[in-house]
Scaffold this motif. Structure first.
Motif, PDB file in Angstrom:
ATOM      1  N   PRO A 147       0.807  -1.234   0.000  1.00 21.88           N
ATOM      2  CA  PRO A 147       0.000   0.000   0.000  1.00 21.88           C
ATOM      3  C   PRO A 147       0.831   1.271   0.000  1.00 21.88           C
ATOM      4  N   ILE A 148       1.874   1.337   0.839  1.00 19.09           N
ATOM      5  CA  ILE A 148       2.661   2.569   0.920  1.00 19.09           C
ATOM      6  C   ILE A 148       3.436   2.803  -0.364  1.00 19.09           C
ATOM      7  N   THR A 149       3.960   1.747  -0.964  1.00 17.01           N
ATOM      8  CA  THR A 149       4.671   1.885  -2.233  1.00 17.01           C
ATOM      9  C   THR A 149       3.738   2.391  -3.326  1.00 17.01           C
ATOM     10  N   LEU A 150       2.510   1.886  -3.366  1.00 23.05           N
ATOM     11  CA  LEU A 150       1.558   2.316  -4.384  1.00 23.05           C
ATOM     12  C   LEU A 150       1.148   3.771  -4.199  1.00 23.05           C
ATOM     13  N   VAL A 151       1.011   4.209  -2.947  1.00 25.51           N
ATOM     14  CA  VAL A 151       0.545   5.574  -2.684  1.00 25.51           C
ATOM     15  C   VAL A 151       1.672   6.590  -2.851  1.00 25.51           C
ATOM     16  N   ARG A 152       2.836   6.310  -2.271  1.00 20.03           N
ATOM     17  CA  ARG A 152       3.934   7.278  -2.267  1.00 20.03           C
ATOM     18  C   ARG A 152       4.902   7.126  -3.435  1.00 20.03           C
ATOM     19  N   LYS A 153       4.719   6.081  -4.251  1.00 22.70           N
ATOM     20  CA  LYS A 153       5.555   5.865  -5.443  1.00 22.70           C
ATOM     21  C   LYS A 153       7.028   5.675  -5.098  1.00 22.70           C
ATOM     22  N   ARG A 154       7.298   5.081  -3.952  1.00 22.51           N
ATOM     23  CA  ARG A 154       8.674   4.771  -3.576  1.00 22.51           C
ATOM     24  C   ARG A 154       8.684   3.484  -2.774  1.00 22.51           C
ATOM     25  N   TRP A 155       9.850   2.836  -2.730  1.00 21.21           N
ATOM     26  CA  TRP A 155       9.941   1.521  -2.102  1.00 21.21           C
ATOM     27  C   TRP A 155       9.691   1.600  -0.609  1.00 21.21           C
ATOM     28  N   ASN A 156       8.966   0.595  -0.084  1.00 24.07           N
ATOM     29  CA  ASN A 156       8.706   0.480   1.345  1.00 24.07           C
ATOM     30  C   ASN A 156       8.793  -0.995   1.728  1.00 24.07           C
ATOM     31  N   PRO A 157       9.337  -1.332   2.889  1.00 21.77           N
ATOM     32  CA  PRO A 157       9.527  -2.748   3.234  1.00 21.77           C
ATOM     33  C   PRO A 157       8.256  -3.486   3.628  1.00 21.77           C
ATOM     34  N   TRP A 158       7.143  -2.788   3.818  1.00 22.70           N
ATOM     35  CA  TRP A 158       5.927  -3.435   4.323  1.00 22.70           C
ATOM     36  C   TRP A 158       5.034  -3.889   3.182  1.00 22.70           C
ATOM     37  N   SER A 159       4.531  -5.110   3.307  1.00 20.57           N
ATOM     38  CA  SER A 159       3.583  -5.670   2.359  1.00 20.57           C
ATOM     39  C   SER A 159       2.501  -6.399   3.136  1.00 20.57           C
ATOM     40  N   VAL A 160       1.284  -6.417   2.592  1.00 21.35           N
ATOM     41  CA  VAL A 160       0.160  -7.070   3.245  1.00 21.35           C
ATOM     42  C   VAL A 160      -0.571  -7.922   2.214  1.00 21.35           C
ATOM     43  N   GLY A 161      -1.162  -9.022   2.658  1.00 14.37           N
ATOM     44  CA  GLY A 161      -1.838  -9.899   1.708  1.00 14.37           C
ATOM     45  C   GLY A 161      -2.892 -10.760   2.368  1.00 14.37           C
ATOM     46  N   LEU A 162      -3.636 -11.461   1.536  1.00 15.37           N
ATOM     47  CA  LEU A 162      -4.662 -12.405   1.971  1.00 15.37           C
ATOM     48  C   LEU A 162      -4.282 -13.789   1.461  1.00 15.37           C
ATOM     49  N   ILE A 163      -4.456 -14.802   2.307  1.00 14.00           N
ATOM     50  CA  ILE A 163      -4.114 -16.165   1.908  1.00 14.00           C
ATOM     51  C   ILE A 163      -5.237 -17.121   2.300  1.00 14.00           C
ATOM     52  N   ALA A 164      -5.322 -18.212   1.562  1.00 17.73           N
ATOM     53  CA  ALA A 164      -6.230 -19.313   1.874  1.00 17.73           C
ATOM     54  C   ALA A 164      -5.472 -20.605   1.613  1.00 17.73           C
ATOM     55  N   SER A 165      -5.753 -21.642   2.400  1.00 20.33           N
ATOM     56  CA  SER A 165      -5.025 -22.887   2.233  1.00 20.33           C
ATOM     57  C   SER A 165      -5.899 -24.078   2.593  1.00 20.33           C
ATOM     58  N   TRP A 166      -5.478 -25.223   2.078  1.00 17.74           N
ATOM     59  CA  TRP A 166      -6.121 -26.499   2.380  1.00 17.74           C
ATOM     60  C   TRP A 166      -5.042 -27.503   2.727  1.00 17.74           C
ATOM     61  N   SER A 167      -5.243 -28.271   3.793  1.00 22.73           N
ATOM     62  CA  SER A 167      -4.234 -29.235   4.205  1.00 22.73           C
ATOM     63  C   SER A 167      -4.884 -30.575   4.526  1.00 22.73           C
ATOM     64  N   ARG A 168      -4.095 -31.619   4.361  1.00 21.13           N
ATOM     65  CA  ARG A 168      -4.494 -32.969   4.748  1.00 21.13           C
ATOM     66  C   ARG A 168      -3.417 -33.498   5.696  1.00 21.13           C
ATOM     67  N   GLY A 169      -3.824 -33.799   6.933  1.00 29.81           N
ATOM     68  CA  GLY A 169      -2.889 -34.241   7.945  1.00 29.81           C
ATOM     69  C   GLY A 169      -3.214 -35.625   8.467  1.00 29.81           C
ATOM     70  N   THR A 170      -2.364 -36.095   9.369  1.00 36.77           N
ATOM     71  CA  THR A 170      -2.559 -37.413   9.972  1.00 36.77           C
ATOM     72  C   THR A 170      -3.766 -37.405  10.899  1.00 36.77           C
ATOM     73  N   GLY A 171      -4.264 -38.598  11.207  1.00 41.69           N
ATOM     74  CA  GLY A 171      -5.455 -38.740  12.028  1.00 41.69           C
ATOM     75  C   GLY A 171      -5.169 -38.665  13.519  1.00 41.69           C
ATOM     76  N   VAL A 172      -6.230 -38.949  14.312  1.00 43.81           N
ATOM     77  CA  VAL A 172      -6.129 -38.871  15.764  1.00 43.81           C
ATOM     78  C   VAL A 172      -6.682 -40.160  16.380  1.00 43.81           C
ATOM     79  N   VAL A 173      -6.381 -40.327  17.661  1.00 46.98           N
ATOM     80  CA  VAL A 173      -6.949 -41.415  18.467  1.00 46.98           C
ATOM     81  C   VAL A 173      -7.745 -40.773  19.587  1.00 46.98           C
ATOM     82  N   ALA A 174      -9.034 -41.092  19.695  1.00 51.45           N
ATOM     83  CA  ALA A 174      -9.903 -40.476  20.691  1.00 51.45           C
ATOM     84  C   ALA A 174     -10.806 -41.532  21.300  1.00 51.45           C
TER      85      ALA A 174
END
Length: 255
Positions: A109-136
């Motif tokens: 956002p800051i790079t887009l607004v001020r037209k200069r490099w900035n170290p901060w970036s923000v994003g949205l992510i989504a994921s799907w995972s398959r893991g080992t089971g459980v004993v209950a």
């Protein structure tokens, strides 16, 4: 008169520049290196003139994250191991492992607004995972007479989060530190249905090519802490295909 003319000729001779030496350019240093370039000069031009690799619009959008990208695609595959900690007496703490497919996008956002490099970036992510089971168990306590021990073949989880990135330099393929906060929707123990919880992750990445992460899923009575490695989906696709082919041949995909 003659004296004045001689004096003028002498002054002109002293002020005249010395003639340029003939022959090759003088050399210096113990190894006879040529004269060093100025600090403002580079053999191949300033580093900032080259657009990021795998990008369009000179870094307006990148298919692989880079320090100079104004927006970028997030696409990775994770593999990790950890522990599945069960609260109370409803289950047994077991080693946990999973593979995870992760996608999203990031922008500066800051790079887009001020037209200069900035170290901060923000994003949205989504994921799907398959893991080992459980004993209950279905009893109220471990020593209950009606205790019935049950197992699940695997654990499936969906995650959605907001990721904040801090890039450590402007160099190509620079390192960055990520903090992700979000929610997880997953199966819990042997209960039917889906349950919601909190997802947290801290990661360190090498541009968009790979990285190391520590993450946790916190659900009611079911906590999973995982550490592992991730790689960009494009170079990891051949390895993913071999793993899935092995799981299919072994019958794990059909459970």
């Amino acid at each position: 008169m003659t004296t004045a003319v001689l004096l003028l000729a002498l002054v002109h001779l002293v002020e005249a520049p010395a003639p340029a030496p003939s022959g090759p350019t003088p050399e210096h240093g113990p190894f006879f290196a040529p004269t060093a370039a100025s600090e403002s000069q580079f053999p191949s031009g300033p580093p900032s003139t080259a657009p990021p690799r795998f990008s369009v619009g000179k870094g307006a959008f990148c298919f692989v994250e880079d320090a100079q990208c104004r927006s970028a695609l997030i696409a990775s595959v994770d593999v990790g191991i950890g522990v599945n900690a069960i609260a109370g007496d409803r289950g047994v703490d077991l080693p946990y492992a999973h593979y995870n497919f992760r996608g999203g996008f990031s922008l500066r956002p800051i790079t887009l607004v001020r037209k200069r490099w900035n170290p901060w970036s923000v994003g949205l992510i989504a994921s799907w995972s398959r893991g080992t089971g459980v004993v209950a168990n279905t009893g109220s306590v471990v020593d209950a007479a009606d205790q019935v021990v049950q197992t699940t073949p695997h654990t499936t989880a969906y995650r959605f989060g907001l990721v904040n990135q801090l890039w450590l330099s402007q160099k190509r393929n620079a390192f960055h530190v990520d903090l992700t906060v979000g929610v997880v929707r997953s199966s819990v123990l042997t209960y039917t249905g889906w349950y919601n919880g909190t997802h947290l992750e801290v990661a360190a990445g090498w541009a968009g090519w790979g990285g190391f992460f520590v993450s946790g899923d916190f659900l009611d009575g079911d906590t999973r802490v995982i550490t592992g490695f991730r790689a960009h989906a494009i170079p990891a696709l051949p390895a993913i295909g071999l793993v899935l082919l092995g799981l299919l041949a072994g019958g794990a995909m059909g459970q």
